[in-house]
Design a protein around this motif. Structure first.
Motif, short mmCIF file in Angstrom:
data_model
loop_
_atom_site.label_atom_id
_atom_site.label_comp_id
_atom_site.label_asym_id
_atom_site.label_seq_id
_atom_site.Cartn_x
_atom_site.Cartn_y
_atom_site.Cartn_z
N ALA A 145 76.53 14.38 18.56
CA ALA A 145 77.24 15.56 19.03
C ALA A 145 77.01 16.77 18.13
O ALA A 145 76.91 17.90 18.63
N ASN A 146 76.92 16.54 16.84
CA ASN A 146 76.88 17.65 15.89
C ASN A 146 75.48 18.17 15.61
O ASN A 146 75.33 19.35 15.26
N ARG A 147 74.47 17.34 15.76
CA ARG A 147 73.11 17.76 15.42
C ARG A 147 72.15 17.68 16.61
O ARG A 147 71.45 18.62 16.93
N MET A 148 72.13 16.51 17.27
CA MET A 148 71.14 16.30 18.32
C MET A 148 71.35 17.24 19.51
O MET A 148 70.39 17.83 20.02
N ILE A 149 72.59 17.38 19.96
CA ILE A 149 72.85 18.15 21.18
C ILE A 149 72.51 19.62 21.01
O ILE A 149 71.82 20.21 21.86
N ALA A 179 69.41 21.96 23.06
CA ALA A 179 69.52 23.31 23.60
C ALA A 179 68.44 24.20 22.99
O ALA A 179 67.75 24.94 23.71
N TYR A 180 68.29 24.12 21.68
CA TYR A 180 67.33 24.98 20.97
C TYR A 180 65.90 24.70 21.39
O TYR A 180 65.12 25.64 21.65
N GLU A 181 65.51 23.44 21.45
CA GLU A 181 64.10 23.12 21.70
C GLU A 181 63.68 23.38 23.14
O GLU A 181 62.49 23.41 23.44
N ASN A 182 64.67 23.61 24.02
CA ASN A 182 64.36 23.95 25.41
C ASN A 182 64.76 25.36 25.79
O ASN A 182 64.42 25.83 26.88
N ILE A 225 79.61 23.47 23.51
CA ILE A 225 78.77 24.27 24.40
C ILE A 225 77.75 24.95 23.50
O ILE A 225 78.10 25.82 22.69
N ALA A 226 76.50 24.49 23.58
CA ALA A 226 75.43 25.00 22.73
C ALA A 226 74.63 26.06 23.47
O ALA A 226 74.32 25.90 24.66
N SER A 227 74.28 27.12 22.75
CA SER A 227 73.54 28.24 23.33
C SER A 227 72.03 28.00 23.26
O SER A 227 71.57 27.10 22.55
N PRO A 228 71.24 28.80 23.97
CA PRO A 228 69.79 28.61 23.97
C PRO A 228 69.12 28.76 22.61
O PRO A 228 68.01 28.28 22.42
N ASP A 229 69.81 29.41 21.66
CA ASP A 229 69.26 29.52 20.30
C ASP A 229 69.76 28.41 19.39
O ASP A 229 69.54 28.44 18.17
N GLY A 230 70.46 27.42 19.95
CA GLY A 230 70.96 26.30 19.18
C GLY A 230 72.29 26.54 18.51
O GLY A 230 72.85 25.62 17.90
N GLN A 231 72.81 27.77 18.60
CA GLN A 231 74.11 28.06 18.01
C GLN A 231 75.23 27.52 18.90
O GLN A 231 75.04 27.29 20.10
N GLU A 232 76.40 27.33 18.31
CA GLU A 232 77.54 26.80 19.05
C GLU A 232 78.35 27.95 19.64
O GLU A 232 78.96 28.72 18.91
N ALA A 233 78.38 28.02 20.97
CA ALA A 233 79.23 29.01 21.62
C ALA A 233 80.69 28.59 21.56
O ALA A 233 81.59 29.43 21.54
#
Length: 260
Positions: free
Chosen positions: A180-184, A188-191, A215-223
């Motif tokens: 949950a904290n790293r992979m997810i 988001a980031y790698e796609n 809810i992860a954003s396209p830049d990998g940050q957490e919204a």
């Protein structure tokens, strides 16, 4: 046409006993959610419960069963799309599945879990086939269920189909925090897409859930990120940010140039 949406994610209490209690909890949050969001994402097997052994079979329903009808009626009443997990009984077998009903009460999406993980699920569920996108508020949306999202190939596949938002109902135990904290966020980031990961919170029949929905954003940050307790998250989903992220890091196109 409206472009983009306000997403709500319901990190539900795992201890809710039975479908009636789960619908009652849904009723308790829907007035606020409907005022603030266009689509509500709920956890894996939300309708029946996850760690319930043979009750998985007795609580399983068809795609047009009484719980589906009840959720569709609530989506129509509150004019809000609702996406939730349930145990699906079908002529082909029993499936870990998800449905989404739009604000008009019509079915937008039906997805079966592709990869059945080690553990009790393999004693009950068949593996689903195929990934199905749906359109809502000008966005292309895909569903991956829990373990499905742990494979790089699945997120890459639905992104290749055009997904800008990937909804992941999950039932993640407390000993899998790295997922949950790293992979997810990495998925988001790698796609370059939004990825919403909805877990349960608390304990169900001795199983401790992690919570930590995100809810992860396209830049990998957490919204938005939940803690360990039941919680409702909100975030704006902006397709323009998907285009920016995929242009900045064009993994999807540059992979075709790789030579192995």
């Amino acid at each position: 046409m409206t472009v983009g949406l306000r997403l709500a994610l319901g990190q539900a209490p795992a201890a809710l006993s039975g479908t009636a209690a789960r619908l009652a909890w849904l009723d308790s949050i829907l007035p606020d959610v409907a005022d603030r969001a266009d689509l509500l994402l709920l956890p894996e097997l939300f309708a029946c419960g996850y760690n319930i052994s043979d009750a998985i079979v007795t609580r399983a329903e068809t795609v047009d069963g009484p719980t589906a009808q009840a959720v569709a009626a609530r989506a129509r009443q509150y004019r809000t799309a609702i996406h939730y997990g349930f145990a699906e009984t079908a002529p082909e077998g029993l499936f870990n599945a998800a449905l989404c009903f739009g604000p008009d009460g019509m079915q937008l999406s039906h997805q079966r879990k592709l990869a059945i993980p080690p553990g009790f699920e393999r004693g009950y569920f068949e593996a689903g086939q195929g990934c199905h996108l749906f359109d809502f508020h000008g966005l292309k949306i895909a569903t991956l269920i829990c373990y499905d999202a742990e494979f790089p190939e699945t997120a890459r596949h639905v992104t290749g189909l055009g997904a800008q938002l990937v909804l992941v109902p999950t039932a993640l135990g407390s000993d899998w925090g790295w997922v949950a904290n790293r992979m997810i966020p990495t998925r988001a980031y790698e796609n370059g897409v939004y990825l919403a990961y909805a877990n349960s919170a608390g304990t169900e029949s001795g199983m401790q859930f992690l919570g930590c929905s995100v809810i992860a954003s396209p830049d990998g940050q957490e919204a938005a990120r939940a803690g360990a307790d039941p919680e409702i998250l909100f975030a704006d989903i902006d397709p323009a940010r998907v285009h920016v992220a995929q242009a900045r890091l064009p993994y999807l196109t540059d992979r075709a140039r790789l030579k192995f």
